[in-house]
Design an enzyme around this catalytic site. Structure first.
Site, short mmCIF file in Angstrom:
data_model
loop_
_atom_site.label_atom_id
_atom_site.label_comp_id
_atom_site.label_asym_id
_atom_site.label_seq_id
_atom_site.Cartn_x
_atom_site.Cartn_y
_atom_site.Cartn_z
N ARG A 12 0.85 -1.20 0.00
CA ARG A 12 0.00 0.00 0.00
C ARG A 12 0.89 1.25 0.00
O ARG A 12 2.12 1.15 0.05
CB ARG A 12 -0.94 0.02 1.21
CG ARG A 12 -0.24 -0.09 2.54
CD ARG A 12 -1.28 -0.31 3.66
NE ARG A 12 -0.76 -1.12 4.73
CZ ARG A 12 -0.07 -0.68 5.78
NH1 ARG A 12 0.20 0.61 5.88
NH2 ARG A 12 0.38 -1.48 6.70
N ILE A 14 3.13 4.42 -0.46
CA ILE A 14 4.23 4.80 -1.36
C ILE A 14 4.79 3.57 -2.09
O ILE A 14 5.05 3.62 -3.30
CB ILE A 14 5.33 5.52 -0.54
CG1 ILE A 14 4.81 6.87 -0.04
CG2 ILE A 14 6.60 5.70 -1.38
CD1 ILE A 14 5.73 7.57 0.97
N ASP A 49 8.61 -10.48 6.77
CA ASP A 49 8.88 -9.44 7.76
C ASP A 49 10.33 -9.01 7.54
O ASP A 49 11.26 -9.77 7.80
CB ASP A 49 8.69 -10.01 9.17
CG ASP A 49 8.96 -8.99 10.25
OD1 ASP A 49 9.42 -7.87 9.93
OD2 ASP A 49 8.70 -9.30 11.43
N TYR A 141 11.99 7.11 14.92
CA TYR A 141 11.85 7.17 13.46
C TYR A 141 12.95 8.05 12.84
O TYR A 141 13.56 7.68 11.83
CB TYR A 141 10.46 7.73 13.15
CG TYR A 141 10.06 7.78 11.70
CD1 TYR A 141 9.74 6.61 11.00
CD2 TYR A 141 9.95 8.99 11.03
CE1 TYR A 141 9.33 6.66 9.68
CE2 TYR A 141 9.53 9.06 9.71
CZ TYR A 141 9.22 7.89 9.04
OH TYR A 141 8.82 7.95 7.72
N LYS A 145 15.69 6.81 10.19
CA LYS A 145 15.71 7.39 8.84
C LYS A 145 17.01 8.15 8.58
O LYS A 145 17.50 8.19 7.44
CB LYS A 145 14.49 8.30 8.64
CG LYS A 145 13.15 7.54 8.62
CD LYS A 145 13.09 6.53 7.47
CE LYS A 145 11.72 5.92 7.31
NZ LYS A 145 11.66 4.92 6.23
N ILE A 174 3.27 12.77 3.14
CA ILE A 174 2.63 12.11 1.99
C ILE A 174 1.32 11.46 2.46
O ILE A 174 1.25 10.89 3.56
CB ILE A 174 3.56 11.03 1.38
CG1 ILE A 174 4.97 11.62 1.10
CG2 ILE A 174 2.94 10.45 0.11
CD1 ILE A 174 5.03 12.76 0.11
P1 NAP Z 1 2.20 2.73 4.89
O1 NAP Z 1 1.06 3.15 4.04
O2 NAP Z 1 1.98 2.51 6.33
O3 NAP Z 1 2.86 1.42 4.23
C1 NAP Z 1 3.94 0.79 4.86
C2 NAP Z 1 4.36 -0.41 4.05
O4 NAP Z 1 5.44 -1.08 4.72
C3 NAP Z 1 3.23 -1.41 3.90
O5 NAP Z 1 3.32 -2.00 2.63
C4 NAP Z 1 3.56 -2.43 4.97
O6 NAP Z 1 2.98 -3.65 4.56
C5 NAP Z 1 5.09 -2.45 4.92
N1 NAP Z 1 5.73 -2.93 6.13
C6 NAP Z 1 5.69 -2.39 7.38
N2 NAP Z 1 6.41 -3.11 8.23
C7 NAP Z 1 6.94 -4.15 7.52
C8 NAP Z 1 7.77 -5.24 7.84
N3 NAP Z 1 8.23 -5.41 9.09
N4 NAP Z 1 8.10 -6.11 6.87
C9 NAP Z 1 7.66 -5.94 5.62
N5 NAP Z 1 6.87 -4.93 5.23
C10 NAP Z 1 6.50 -4.04 6.19
O7 NAP Z 1 3.39 3.78 4.79
P2 NAP Z 1 3.88 4.77 3.63
O8 NAP Z 1 3.44 6.12 4.02
O9 NAP Z 1 3.53 4.23 2.28
O10 NAP Z 1 5.45 4.71 3.88
C11 NAP Z 1 6.34 4.01 3.02
C12 NAP Z 1 7.76 4.45 3.38
O11 NAP Z 1 7.88 5.86 3.18
C13 NAP Z 1 8.13 4.18 4.84
O12 NAP Z 1 9.46 3.80 4.93
C14 NAP Z 1 7.92 5.54 5.48
O13 NAP Z 1 8.71 5.69 6.63
C15 NAP Z 1 8.35 6.45 4.36
N6 NAP Z 1 7.84 7.81 4.48
C16 NAP Z 1 6.48 8.06 4.52
C17 NAP Z 1 6.04 9.36 4.64
C18 NAP Z 1 4.58 9.73 4.68
O14 NAP Z 1 4.28 10.89 4.95
N7 NAP Z 1 3.66 8.81 4.39
C19 NAP Z 1 6.96 10.41 4.74
C20 NAP Z 1 8.31 10.12 4.71
C21 NAP Z 1 8.74 8.81 4.57
P3 NAP Z 1 2.28 -4.71 5.51
O15 NAP Z 1 1.51 -3.98 6.53
O16 NAP Z 1 1.50 -5.55 4.59
O17 NAP Z 1 3.46 -5.39 6.06
#
Ligand code: NAP
Length: 234
Positions: A12, A14, A49, A141, A145, A174
């Site tokens: 899901r 990004i 995981d 976090y 990061k 995001i």
């Molecule tokens: P999200 O919607 O919560 O999605 C997180 C993804 O990571 C999901 O696909 C989840 O899948 C997977 N995941 C989490 N823990 C895991 C594990 N232990 N093993 C394997 N997969 C795992 O988050 P997002 O906003 O798309 O974020 C994606 C990346 O961008 C992250 O690294 C986040 O820190 C970074 N980021 C996000 C933002 C923002 O504002 N959204 C800003 C800066 C950076 P399952 O639940 O199916 O495992």
């Protein structure tokens, strides 16, 4: 182009947008996440995981066996467990470090061997602007990061002469599940974004696509903010 692109956290947000971007380019995408859910069109989905190095090694071995050497690894899986540092539990700290930093290292280590052998490839870490701007409640976090940036630059130098690039993108705020429950804080944060809007997952995917392309072959060790100006390139 039909390359093998491995994306973690592809179920899901990004990661899903990145997986879809590469599927649309005709690439073969192996999609890793805990749930094993993957966007339509991915060549393979694996429930992994990333905090467990044995699971990561096995998943990468399986993906390489089915789809061939990894041409680009998009290291995106991440979680948040926010809380003020004085009240942050050991578990909150370790959960985030285990997934966002340990998991990233395990994924890069498992995928880079075949890239070095092939003398080409790219690793792209999804970091955050959080360590640039300092966000209260995100000590775990921000540490994880920021760690990705040091990790990427060390790796970049280790493999630079082997035709492998290692780069980082640092998204701002995001619109995904990760940021869905920020409530009023989301409004306040978006007011601080010079471009005046929260980013969309597709805003990240295109830049990642570029970094994995031949056009970006001379870029390595770079950290690229994608944040509507929030951190102004810090
Ligand atoms: P999200 O919607 O919560 O999605 C997180 C993804 O990571 C999901 O696909 C989840 O899948 C997977 N995941 C989490 N823990 C895991 C594990 N232990 N093993 C394997 N997969 C795992 O988050 P997002 O906003 O798309 O974020 C994606 C990346 O961008 C992250 O690294 C986040 O820190 C970074 N980021 C996000 C933002 C923002 O504002 N959204 C800003 C800066 C950076 P399952 O639940 O199916 O495992």
């Amino acid at each position: 182009m039909n390359r093998h692109i491995l994306v973690t956290g592809a179920s899901r947000g990004i990661g899903a947008a990145i997986a879809r971007y590469f599927v649309d380019q005709g690439e073969r995408v192996s999609a890793l996440s805990r749930s094993g859910v993957a966007p339509e069109g991915c060549a393979m989905s694996l429930a992994v995981d990333v905090a467990d190095s044995l699971q990561v090694n096995e998943a990468v071995r399986h993906a390489v066996g089915e789809l061939g050497p990894v041409d680009a690894a998009i290291v995106n899986a991440g979680v948040t467990r926010d809380g003020l540092a004085m009240r942050m539990s050991d578990e909150q700290w370790h959960d985030v470090i285990a997934t966002d930093l340990d998991g990233a290292f395990y994924t890069a280590r498992a995928t880079m061997a075949s890239m070095v052998r092939a003398r080409s490839g790219s690793i792209i870490f999804i970091s955050s602007v959080s360590p640039f701007i300092g966000v209260p409640g995100q000590a775990n976090y921000a540490a994880a990061k920021a760690g990705l940036m040091g990790l990427a630059r060390a790796l970049a130098k280790e493999v630079a002469t082997r035709g492998v690039t290692v780069n980082v993108v640092a998204p701002g705020l995001i619109d995904t599940e990760m940021t869905s429950d920020l409530g009023a804080a989301k409004e306040q944060m978006s007011a601080m974004i010079p471009m005046g809007r929260i980013g969309q997952p597709a805003d990240i995917a295109g830049v990642v696509g570029f970094l994995a392309s031949n056009e970006a072959r001379y870029i390595t060790g770079a950290v690229i903010p994608i944040d509507g100006g929030l951190a102004m390139g810090l």
